[in-house]
Design a protein around this motif. Structure first.
Motif, PDB file in Angstrom:
ATOM      1  N   ILE A  79      73.286  -3.785 -12.212  1.00 33.28           N
ATOM      2  CA  ILE A  79      73.493  -2.570 -11.406  1.00 33.28           C
ATOM      3  C   ILE A  79      72.242  -2.293 -10.551  1.00 33.28           C
ATOM      4  O   ILE A  79      72.344  -1.944  -9.369  1.00 33.28           O
ATOM      5  N   GLY A  80      71.049  -2.502 -11.138  1.00 33.26           N
ATOM      6  CA  GLY A  80      69.808  -2.318 -10.385  1.00 33.26           C
ATOM      7  C   GLY A  80      69.730  -3.289  -9.218  1.00 33.26           C
ATOM      8  O   GLY A  80      69.309  -2.936  -8.106  1.00 33.26           O
ATOM      9  N   GLU A  81      70.144  -4.498  -9.474  1.00 35.13           N
ATOM     10  CA  GLU A  81      70.141  -5.547  -8.448  1.00 35.13           C
ATOM     11  C   GLU A  81      71.103  -5.169  -7.299  1.00 35.13           C
ATOM     12  O   GLU A  81      70.748  -5.224  -6.117  1.00 35.13           O
ATOM     13  N   ALA A  82      72.310  -4.720  -7.666  1.00 36.39           N
ATOM     14  CA  ALA A  82      73.303  -4.312  -6.655  1.00 36.39           C
ATOM     15  C   ALA A  82      72.806  -3.077  -5.898  1.00 36.39           C
ATOM     16  O   ALA A  82      73.006  -2.960  -4.679  1.00 36.39           O
ATOM     17  N   ALA A  83      72.129  -2.162  -6.634  1.00 36.60           N
ATOM     18  CA  ALA A  83      71.606  -0.940  -5.996  1.00 36.60           C
ATOM     19  C   ALA A  83      70.606  -1.296  -4.900  1.00 36.60           C
ATOM     20  O   ALA A  83      70.642  -0.720  -3.809  1.00 36.60           O
ATOM     21  N   SER A  84      69.727  -2.238  -5.179  1.00 39.38           N
ATOM     22  CA  SER A  84      68.716  -2.566  -4.167  1.00 39.38           C
ATOM     23  C   SER A  84      69.364  -3.275  -2.964  1.00 39.38           C
ATOM     24  O   SER A  84      68.838  -3.227  -1.858  1.00 39.38           O
ATOM     25  N   ARG A  85      70.517  -3.901  -3.168  1.00 42.51           N
ATOM     26  CA  ARG A  85      71.224  -4.528  -2.026  1.00 42.51           C
ATOM     27  C   ARG A  85      71.903  -3.491  -1.129  1.00 42.51           C
ATOM     28  O   ARG A  85      71.811  -3.561   0.091  1.00 42.51           O
ATOM     29  N   ILE A  86      72.567  -2.495  -1.743  1.00 44.66           N
ATOM     30  CA  ILE A  86      73.238  -1.493  -0.891  1.00 44.66           C
ATOM     31  C   ILE A  86      72.242  -0.494  -0.291  1.00 44.66           C
ATOM     32  O   ILE A  86      72.545   0.173   0.694  1.00 44.66           O
ATOM     33  N   ALA A  87      71.013  -0.439  -0.908  1.00 43.76           N
ATOM     34  CA  ALA A  87      69.999   0.502  -0.416  1.00 43.76           C
ATOM     35  C   ALA A  87      69.442   0.103   0.952  1.00 43.76           C
ATOM     36  O   ALA A  87      68.720   0.883   1.565  1.00 43.76           O
ATOM     37  N   GLY A 109      61.494  25.081  -8.399  1.00 41.40           N
ATOM     38  CA  GLY A 109      60.811  23.890  -7.920  1.00 41.40           C
ATOM     39  C   GLY A 109      61.550  22.641  -8.339  1.00 41.40           C
ATOM     40  O   GLY A 109      62.424  22.686  -9.213  1.00 41.40           O
ATOM     41  N   THR A 110      61.223  21.517  -7.678  1.00 37.23           N
ATOM     42  CA  THR A 110      61.903  20.261  -7.979  1.00 37.23           C
ATOM     43  C   THR A 110      60.908  19.096  -7.977  1.00 37.23           C
ATOM     44  O   THR A 110      59.885  19.135  -7.288  1.00 37.23           O
ATOM     45  N   VAL A 111      61.248  18.097  -8.760  1.00 37.93           N
ATOM     46  CA  VAL A 111      60.494  16.843  -8.781  1.00 37.93           C
ATOM     47  C   VAL A 111      61.492  15.745  -8.460  1.00 37.93           C
ATOM     48  O   VAL A 111      62.497  15.606  -9.154  1.00 37.93           O
ATOM     49  N   LEU A 112      61.266  15.002  -7.392  1.00 42.02           N
ATOM     50  CA  LEU A 112      62.156  13.895  -7.045  1.00 42.02           C
ATOM     51  C   LEU A 112      61.344  12.614  -7.102  1.00 42.02           C
ATOM     52  O   LEU A 112      60.219  12.567  -6.577  1.00 42.02           O
ATOM     53  N   ASP A 113      61.875  11.576  -7.748  1.00 44.84           N
ATOM     54  CA  ASP A 113      61.171  10.300  -7.725  1.00 44.84           C
ATOM     55  C   ASP A 113      62.054   9.214  -7.143  1.00 44.84           C
ATOM     56  O   ASP A 113      63.273   9.237  -7.292  1.00 44.84           O
ATOM     57  N   GLY A 114      61.406   8.291  -6.403  1.00 44.36           N
ATOM     58  CA  GLY A 114      62.166   7.231  -5.749  1.00 44.36           C
ATOM     59  C   GLY A 114      61.274   6.324  -4.935  1.00 44.36           C
ATOM     60  O   GLY A 114      60.193   5.922  -5.397  1.00 44.36           O
ATOM     61  N   ARG A 115      61.730   5.982  -3.728  1.00 41.12           N
ATOM     62  CA  ARG A 115      60.965   5.066  -2.881  1.00 41.12           C
ATOM     63  C   ARG A 115      60.567   5.729  -1.555  1.00 41.12           C
ATOM     64  O   ARG A 115      59.609   5.310  -0.908  1.00 41.12           O
ATOM     65  N   ASP A 116      61.347   6.755  -1.125  1.00 41.27           N
ATOM     66  CA  ASP A 116      61.166   7.323   0.223  1.00 41.27           C
ATOM     67  C   ASP A 116      61.139   8.849   0.197  1.00 41.27           C
ATOM     68  O   ASP A 116      61.479   9.486   1.175  1.00 41.27           O
ATOM     69  N   ILE A 117      60.745   9.421  -0.934  1.00 42.01           N
ATOM     70  CA  ILE A 117      60.800  10.889  -1.043  1.00 42.01           C
ATOM     71  C   ILE A 117      59.749  11.533  -0.133  1.00 42.01           C
ATOM     72  O   ILE A 117      60.070  12.424   0.656  1.00 42.01           O
ATOM     73  N   ARG A 165      62.274  -7.532  -6.006  1.00 44.95           N
ATOM     74  CA  ARG A 165      62.660  -6.142  -5.736  1.00 44.95           C
ATOM     75  C   ARG A 165      61.622  -5.476  -4.826  1.00 44.95           C
ATOM     76  O   ARG A 165      61.976  -4.748  -3.896  1.00 44.95           O
ATOM     77  N   ASP A 166      60.332  -5.735  -5.067  1.00 44.88           N
ATOM     78  CA  ASP A 166      59.264  -5.190  -4.220  1.00 44.88           C
ATOM     79  C   ASP A 166      59.454  -5.645  -2.772  1.00 44.88           C
ATOM     80  O   ASP A 166      59.368  -4.834  -1.840  1.00 44.88           O
ATOM     81  N   ASP A 167      59.713  -6.945  -2.602  1.00 47.50           N
ATOM     82  CA  ASP A 167      59.861  -7.494  -1.248  1.00 47.50           C
ATOM     83  C   ASP A 167      61.021  -6.827  -0.526  1.00 47.50           C
ATOM     84  O   ASP A 167      60.923  -6.463   0.644  1.00 47.50           O
ATOM     85  N   ARG A 168      62.147  -6.655  -1.247  1.00 42.43           N
ATOM     86  CA  ARG A 168      63.325  -6.059  -0.609  1.00 42.43           C
ATOM     87  C   ARG A 168      63.048  -4.586  -0.267  1.00 42.43           C
ATOM     88  O   ARG A 168      63.377  -4.116   0.816  1.00 42.43           O
ATOM     89  N   ASP A 169      62.431  -3.852  -1.198  1.00 47.04           N
ATOM     90  CA  ASP A 169      62.181  -2.422  -0.973  1.00 47.04           C
ATOM     91  C   ASP A 169      61.130  -2.185   0.116  1.00 47.04           C
ATOM     92  O   ASP A 169      61.231  -1.243   0.898  1.00 47.04           O
ATOM     93  N   MET A 170      60.106  -3.045   0.161  1.00 44.88           N
ATOM     94  CA  MET A 170      59.029  -2.839   1.138  1.00 44.88           C
ATOM     95  C   MET A 170      59.379  -3.450   2.492  1.00 44.88           C
ATOM     96  O   MET A 170      58.835  -3.050   3.515  1.00 44.88           O
ATOM     97  N   GLY A 171      60.306  -4.412   2.493  1.00 41.22           N
ATOM     98  CA  GLY A 171      60.591  -5.146   3.727  1.00 41.22           C
ATOM     99  C   GLY A 171      61.769  -4.633   4.529  1.00 41.22           C
ATOM    100  O   GLY A 171      61.970  -5.058   5.663  1.00 41.22           O
ATOM    101  N   ARG A 172      62.575  -3.707   3.975  1.00 45.32           N
ATOM    102  CA  ARG A 172      63.768  -3.286   4.719  1.00 45.32           C
ATOM    103  C   ARG A 172      63.377  -2.439   5.928  1.00 45.32           C
ATOM    104  O   ARG A 172      62.337  -1.775   5.925  1.00 45.32           O
ATOM    105  N   ALA A 173      64.258  -2.453   6.935  1.00 46.12           N
ATOM    106  CA  ALA A 173      63.956  -1.751   8.184  1.00 46.12           C
ATOM    107  C   ALA A 173      64.069  -0.231   8.010  1.00 46.12           C
ATOM    108  O   ALA A 173      63.263   0.534   8.529  1.00 46.12           O
TER     109      ALA A 173
END
Ligand code: CDP
Ligand code: CDP
Length: 211
Positions: A79-87, A109-117, A165-173
């Protein structure tokens, strides 16, 4: 006014652990935004739908219910693998970002964690943390988690997966993973969970005093 804490960083850096502890300490709502991508991916997989049709994936993303997200159900590796593909799909990101922004406005207040917060979802957040650790340390943490839960894990396979996963997350447009210009960097490679929390707390308390 709602106080927002944005936490970004790569896989297994310690974002979730830190975000949960902060939310508990300050009485804030917490959203693990990775789960919104995972829930979208899981819905597609369950319905037997393709992962590469943007319009179909967008409709699934629009239907994600933030109150029903469960890490235990969504934790599986595929599921993590598929998530990074649709992301990588802008329409999917747009739908999920909208839901995440609505969540971020909850009081007090809120705390959000992710890649682009800090960069995209809540660029106005008064506190931004970019949590990282070396790929070796992160792979070791993931490995130990699997072993602790009674599973079988191969360190080299996990390390290769972390790097992919790092490459895909850091390399997407669209919304690549990177620290916001005003983010505080927190390298937890040599830090305990407690030490990382104390460092974050110092930053948060200073910002709360300013606001
Ligand atoms: O398994 P891991 O903890 O690394 O990932 P996660 O936080 O559950 O997120 C799964 C995937 O969703 C990530 O690899 C990213 O590609 C994507 N994601 C994203 O693009 N933006 C976010 N704000 C959160 C997650
Ligand atoms: O949310 P993210 O994928 O960034 O990581 P996490 O799930 O919070 O942390 C991954 C693993 O690393 C967990 O088992 C944590 O207990 C562990 N960890 C650690 O050993 N030392 C830290 N400073 C932070 C997390």
């Amino acid at each position: 006014m709602t106080f927002i804490i944005a936490i970004d960083g790569p896989a297994a850096a310690g974002k979730g652990t830190l975000a949960r502890r902060i939310a508990e300490t300050y009485g804030f709502h917490h959203l693990d935004t990775g789960l919104t991508y995972r829930a979208t991916a899981r819905a597609l997989l369950e319905a037997g739908l393709p992962l590469d049709d943007e319009a179909v994936a967008e409709r699934m993303a629009q239907a994600v219910d933030l109150s029903g997200l469960d890490r235990a159900v969504l934790a599986q590796h595929h599921i993590g693998e598929a998530a990074s593909r649709i992301a990588v799909m802008p329409a999917v990101r747009c739908a999920l970002v909208e839901a995440q922004r609505r969540f971020s406005a909850r009081s007090p207040g809120t705390v959000l964690d992710g890649r682009d917060i800090g960069t995209v979802v809540c660029p106005q957040a008064p506190v931004k943390l970019y949590v990282t650790a070396s790929p070796d340390v992160r792979a070791r943490r993931r490995h130990d988690e699997v072993i602790a839960s009674g599973g079988v894990a191969d360190y080299q396979t996990i390390l290769a997966d972390v790097k992919k996963r790092d490459d895909r997350d850091m390399g997407r447009a669209d919304s690549p993973l990177k620290p916001a210009d005003d983010a505080h960097l927190l390298d937890t490679s040599e830090m305990s969970i407690e030490a990382a929390f104390q460092a974050a707390k110092t930053i948060i308390d200073a910002a709360l005093n300013r606001n």
